[in-house]
Scaffold this motif. Structure first.
Motif, PDB file in Angstrom:
ATOM      1  N   ALA A   8      -8.539  39.715 -10.776  1.00  0.00           N
ATOM      2  CA  ALA A   8      -7.933  39.618  -9.445  1.00  0.00           C
ATOM      3  C   ALA A   8      -7.354  40.973  -9.065  1.00  0.00           C
ATOM      4  O   ALA A   8      -7.036  41.792  -9.929  1.00  0.00           O
ATOM      5  CB  ALA A   8      -6.820  38.574  -9.453  1.00  0.00           C
ATOM      6  N   GLU A   9      -7.226  41.188  -7.790  1.00  0.00           N
ATOM      7  CA  GLU A   9      -6.656  42.456  -7.342  1.00  0.00           C
ATOM      8  C   GLU A   9      -5.170  42.526  -7.664  1.00  0.00           C
ATOM      9  O   GLU A   9      -4.662  43.548  -8.107  1.00  0.00           O
ATOM     10  CB  GLU A   9      -6.872  42.619  -5.832  1.00  0.00           C
ATOM     11  N   GLU A  10      -4.489  41.405  -7.457  1.00  0.00           N
ATOM     12  CA  GLU A  10      -3.044  41.347  -7.664  1.00  0.00           C
ATOM     13  C   GLU A  10      -2.653  39.880  -7.815  1.00  0.00           C
ATOM     14  O   GLU A  10      -3.203  39.026  -7.127  1.00  0.00           O
ATOM     15  CB  GLU A  10      -2.356  41.966  -6.440  1.00  0.00           C
ATOM     16  N   ILE A  11      -1.710  39.604  -8.722  1.00  0.00           N
ATOM     17  CA  ILE A  11      -1.304  38.213  -8.958  1.00  0.00           C
ATOM     18  C   ILE A  11       0.221  38.144  -9.018  1.00  0.00           C
ATOM     19  O   ILE A  11       0.854  38.904  -9.747  1.00  0.00           O
ATOM     20  CB  ILE A  11      -1.881  37.660 -10.279  1.00  0.00           C
ATOM     21  N   PRO A  12       0.810  37.197  -8.280  1.00  0.00           N
ATOM     22  CA  PRO A  12       2.265  37.005  -8.358  1.00  0.00           C
ATOM     23  C   PRO A  12       2.660  36.398  -9.714  1.00  0.00           C
ATOM     24  O   PRO A  12       1.883  35.674 -10.338  1.00  0.00           O
ATOM     25  CB  PRO A  12       2.572  36.011  -7.237  1.00  0.00           C
ATOM     26  N   VAL A  45       6.581  34.980 -20.228  1.00  0.00           N
ATOM     27  CA  VAL A  45       5.481  35.701 -19.568  1.00  0.00           C
ATOM     28  C   VAL A  45       5.990  37.056 -19.067  1.00  0.00           C
ATOM     29  O   VAL A  45       5.311  38.079 -19.223  1.00  0.00           O
ATOM     30  CB  VAL A  45       4.880  34.867 -18.412  1.00  0.00           C
ATOM     31  N   SER A  46       7.191  37.085 -18.524  1.00  0.00           N
ATOM     32  CA  SER A  46       7.781  38.341 -18.044  1.00  0.00           C
ATOM     33  C   SER A  46       7.952  39.352 -19.172  1.00  0.00           C
ATOM     34  O   SER A  46       7.728  40.555 -18.975  1.00  0.00           O
ATOM     35  CB  SER A  46       9.140  38.081 -17.398  1.00  0.00           C
ATOM     36  N   LYS A  47       8.342  38.878 -20.348  1.00  0.00           N
ATOM     37  CA  LYS A  47       8.502  39.787 -21.488  1.00  0.00           C
ATOM     38  C   LYS A  47       7.160  40.408 -21.875  1.00  0.00           C
ATOM     39  O   LYS A  47       7.078  41.599 -22.161  1.00  0.00           O
ATOM     40  CB  LYS A  47       9.122  39.055 -22.675  1.00  0.00           C
ATOM     41  N   HIS A  48       6.108  39.602 -21.867  1.00  0.00           N
ATOM     42  CA  HIS A  48       4.774  40.130 -22.164  1.00  0.00           C
ATOM     43  C   HIS A  48       4.347  41.142 -21.100  1.00  0.00           C
ATOM     44  O   HIS A  48       3.783  42.195 -21.426  1.00  0.00           O
ATOM     45  CB  HIS A  48       3.749  38.994 -22.252  1.00  0.00           C
ATOM     46  N   LEU A  49       4.613  40.839 -19.854  1.00  0.00           N
ATOM     47  CA  LEU A  49       4.269  41.762 -18.772  1.00  0.00           C
ATOM     48  C   LEU A  49       5.050  43.066 -18.878  1.00  0.00           C
ATOM     49  O   LEU A  49       4.522  44.137 -18.574  1.00  0.00           O
ATOM     50  CB  LEU A  49       4.509  41.095 -17.417  1.00  0.00           C
ATOM     51  N   THR A  82       7.432  39.157  -7.235  1.00  0.00           N
ATOM     52  CA  THR A  82       6.884  40.316  -7.929  1.00  0.00           C
ATOM     53  C   THR A  82       5.406  40.064  -8.165  1.00  0.00           C
ATOM     54  O   THR A  82       5.016  39.019  -8.691  1.00  0.00           O
ATOM     55  CB  THR A  82       7.594  40.548  -9.278  1.00  0.00           C
ATOM     56  N   ARG A  83       4.594  41.020  -7.769  1.00  0.00           N
ATOM     57  CA  ARG A  83       3.142  40.925  -7.945  1.00  0.00           C
ATOM     58  C   ARG A  83       2.693  41.978  -8.961  1.00  0.00           C
ATOM     59  O   ARG A  83       3.211  43.082  -8.978  1.00  0.00           O
ATOM     60  CB  ARG A  83       2.423  41.138  -6.618  1.00  0.00           C
TER      61      ARG A  83
END
Length: 109
Positions: free
Chosen positions: A29-33, A48-52, A70-71
Motif C-alpha cells: 500500500a502507499e500509506e496505511i493508518p 504494533v506501535s512499538k514494532h513500527l 498517524t499514517r
C-alpha cells in the motif's frame, strides 16, 4: 553496540516476524493508518506501535500525522544493504554447490 544503535540496524529490525509482516503490508500500500495496521495483528495498538518504532528507527518506515491519525509508509532503501549482504552469500553458496557438483562428477568418472 548500544541498544539505540541496534534498534537502528535494518538487520535487527527485520529479525522479528511481526516487523517483516508490517513491511510486507506497507509494501502493498502507499500509506496505511495505524488503526488499519493494528487490525492485521492479534496484539494491541501499543505493541504494533512499538514494532513500527523499531522499523522507523531503522529508517524502514516513515510516518506523518494527518489530523489525529498517524499514517505509515515503507522506505525500502535500507533494505538494499540486506539485499547486498544476501547477494554475496547467494554467490558464495552457488559457487560452493558448483564445486561440490564438480567433485561428485569427478568421483563418478
Amino acid at each position: 553496540m548500544s541498544e539505540n544503535n541496534q534498534l537502528r540496524d535494518a538487520f535487527h529490525a527485520i529479525a522479528d516476524p511481526t516487523r517483516r509482516r508490517l513491511i510486507r503490508l506497507l509494501a502493498e500500500a502507499e500509506e496505511i493508518p495505524l488503526h488499519e495496521l493494528t487490525t492485521q495483528f492479534q496484539m494491541g495498538r501499543t505493541a504494533v506501535s512499538k514494532h513500527l518504532t523499531i522499523l522507523k528507527e531503522a529508517g524502514l518506515v516513515l510516518d506523518r500525522k494527518v489530523g489525529r491519525e498517524t499514517r505509515f509508509r515503507l522506505n525500502a532503501s535500507p533494505l538494499r544493504e540486506i539485499q547486498d549482504w544476501l547477494s554475496f552469500y547467494s554467490k558464495f553458496w552457488s559457487t560452493n554447490m558448483l564445486r561440490l557438483n564438480q567433485l561428485l562428477e569427478e568421483k563418478e568418472e
